[in-house]
Write a protein that holds these residues in place. Structure first.
Motif, PDB file in Angstrom:
ATOM      1  N   GLU A 151      47.295  19.721  14.000  1.00  0.00           N
ATOM      2  CA  GLU A 151      46.917  18.964  12.805  1.00  0.00           C
ATOM      3  C   GLU A 151      47.006  17.453  13.050  1.00  0.00           C
ATOM      4  O   GLU A 151      46.075  16.698  12.730  1.00  0.00           O
ATOM      5  CB  GLU A 151      47.820  19.360  11.640  1.00  0.00           C
ATOM      6  CG  GLU A 151      47.537  18.620  10.349  1.00  0.00           C
ATOM      7  CD  GLU A 151      48.498  19.001   9.233  1.00  0.00           C
ATOM      8  OE1 GLU A 151      48.566  18.260   8.241  1.00  0.00           O
ATOM      9  OE2 GLU A 151      49.192  20.032   9.356  1.00  0.00           O
ATOM     10  N   ILE A 152      48.118  17.017  13.617  1.00  0.00           N
ATOM     11  CA  ILE A 152      48.308  15.583  13.859  1.00  0.00           C
ATOM     12  C   ILE A 152      47.346  15.083  14.932  1.00  0.00           C
ATOM     13  O   ILE A 152      46.779  13.980  14.812  1.00  0.00           O
ATOM     14  CB  ILE A 152      49.768  15.302  14.261  1.00  0.00           C
ATOM     15  CG1 ILE A 152      50.704  15.603  13.082  1.00  0.00           C
ATOM     16  CG2 ILE A 152      49.932  13.850  14.713  1.00  0.00           C
ATOM     17  CD1 ILE A 152      52.175  15.517  13.432  1.00  0.00           C
TER      18      ILE A 152
ATOM     19  N   GLU B 205      43.868  14.651  13.452  1.00  0.00           N
ATOM     20  CA  GLU B 205      43.835  13.462  12.600  1.00  0.00           C
ATOM     21  C   GLU B 205      43.772  12.185  13.432  1.00  0.00           C
ATOM     22  O   GLU B 205      42.965  11.286  13.164  1.00  0.00           O
ATOM     23  CB  GLU B 205      45.073  13.446  11.707  1.00  0.00           C
ATOM     24  CG  GLU B 205      45.143  12.284  10.743  1.00  0.00           C
ATOM     25  CD  GLU B 205      46.407  12.344   9.893  1.00  0.00           C
ATOM     26  OE1 GLU B 205      47.476  11.950  10.417  1.00  0.00           O
ATOM     27  OE2 GLU B 205      46.331  12.786   8.741  1.00  0.00           O
TER      28      GLU B 205
ATOM     29  N   SER C 123      56.662  15.003  13.672  1.00  0.00           N
ATOM     30  CA  SER C 123      56.177  14.372  12.437  1.00  0.00           C
ATOM     31  C   SER C 123      56.408  12.863  12.437  1.00  0.00           C
ATOM     32  O   SER C 123      55.569  12.105  11.952  1.00  0.00           O
ATOM     33  CB  SER C 123      56.875  14.998  11.226  1.00  0.00           C
ATOM     34  OG  SER C 123      56.563  16.364  11.107  1.00  0.00           O
TER      35      SER C 123
ATOM     36  N   LYS D 110      52.165  10.946  16.313  1.00  0.00           N
ATOM     37  CA  LYS D 110      50.922  10.217  16.054  1.00  0.00           C
ATOM     38  C   LYS D 110      51.003   8.778  16.563  1.00  0.00           C
ATOM     39  O   LYS D 110      50.078   8.272  17.208  1.00  0.00           O
ATOM     40  CB  LYS D 110      50.595  10.221  14.559  1.00  0.00           C
ATOM     41  CG  LYS D 110      49.275   9.528  14.232  1.00  0.00           C
ATOM     42  CD  LYS D 110      48.961   9.628  12.747  1.00  0.00           C
ATOM     43  CE  LYS D 110      47.646   8.940  12.412  1.00  0.00           C
ATOM     44  NZ  LYS D 110      47.337   9.022  10.959  1.00  0.00           N
TER      45      LYS D 110
ATOM     46  N   THR E  61      49.375   2.811  12.412  1.00  0.00           N
ATOM     47  CA  THR E  61      50.105   4.000  11.938  1.00  0.00           C
ATOM     48  C   THR E  61      51.290   3.625  11.058  1.00  0.00           C
ATOM     49  O   THR E  61      51.960   4.510  10.535  1.00  0.00           O
ATOM     50  CB  THR E  61      50.632   4.855  13.111  1.00  0.00           C
ATOM     51  OG1 THR E  61      51.706   4.173  13.770  1.00  0.00           O
ATOM     52  CG2 THR E  61      49.523   5.148  14.118  1.00  0.00           C
TER      53      THR E  61
END
Length: 222
Positions: free
Chosen positions: A45-46, A49, A109, A113, A156
């Protein structure tokens, strides 16, 4: 002081060049077999993205990319439990300490990213494990880390420990400027932890140089 001004000017030119470059690439992910399915889904998922966002920032850079996720304590940051490396122009390594006090999903988490952004910035400018050691000036490494750190912070909104420099950081810049090319053989001392207790000297000095260059230029990041 003149040398610092020249470094700031060169930094500004670097920044302008990668802000007008771009990317559109397929990414593949290699994940350690020891990582659970739920954690794998979080990684996917990360990654998806980050890839989408980086394609918008760098729409003209066409390069396949492999992200390698491994459980390995070697080289990880004690405070965060992870480490990132631009292995080559087509590969990023993200290490997770398997026995760190911070649980694995939280490490991913909080830091995954931002690490992708940091390492991809290096790759776009050609600063990788394969190429960085060809430099004859240790300040190239300092500026490279400053550029990547500012990039991850601005895009970010991360707050890495190595981006917070002290008021007297210019003394560190002068200290680093005086280093000979052989300082690369003591990379960890100047970039990660010095025997005198200072940490991330090169990263913090580089962040200061890039911030100063951007303030002089007025270039917006967002």
């Amino acid at each position: 002081m003149k040398r610092i001004s020249l470094i700031i000017l060169a930094t500004l030119l670097f920044f302008k060049s990668y802000c007008t470059t771009a990317q559109n690439i397929p990414w593949t992910i290699t994940i350690s077999d020891s990582i659970s399915e739920n954690t794998r889904n979080l990684i996917f998922e990360i990654t998806s993205e980050a890839q989408k966002e980086l394609q918008e920032i760098f729409p003209d850079v066409h390069r396949p990319m492999q992200v390698i996720i491994s459980l390995d304590s070697a080289g990880t940051i004690a405070e965060t439990g992870n480490a990132g490396f631009p292995l080559s122009l087509s590969a990023i390594s993200f290490k997770i300490h398997p026995n760190h006090p911070i649980d694995m999903d939280s490490i991913i988490s909080r830091y995954y990213k931002a690490t992708l952004y940091h390492e991809y910035n290096h790759i776009v400018r050609g600063w990788t494990a394969e190429s960085s050691w060809q430099s004859n000036d240790f300040m190239d490494a300092v500026v490279a880390e400053g550029l990547a750190t500012i990039f991850e912070v601005q895009f970010t909104h991360s707050k890495p420990l190595w981006s917070a420099y002290p008021q007297y950081v210019e003394n560190w810049v002068i200290e680093l400027i005086k280093l000979p090319p052989s300082a690369y053989r003591e990379y960890g001392k100047w970039m990660f932890e010095h025997p005198d207790g200072r940490k991330w000297i090169g990263y913090k000095a580089g962040t200061y140089i890039v911030e100063k260059a951007l303030k002089k230029s007025g270039i917006p990041l967002e």
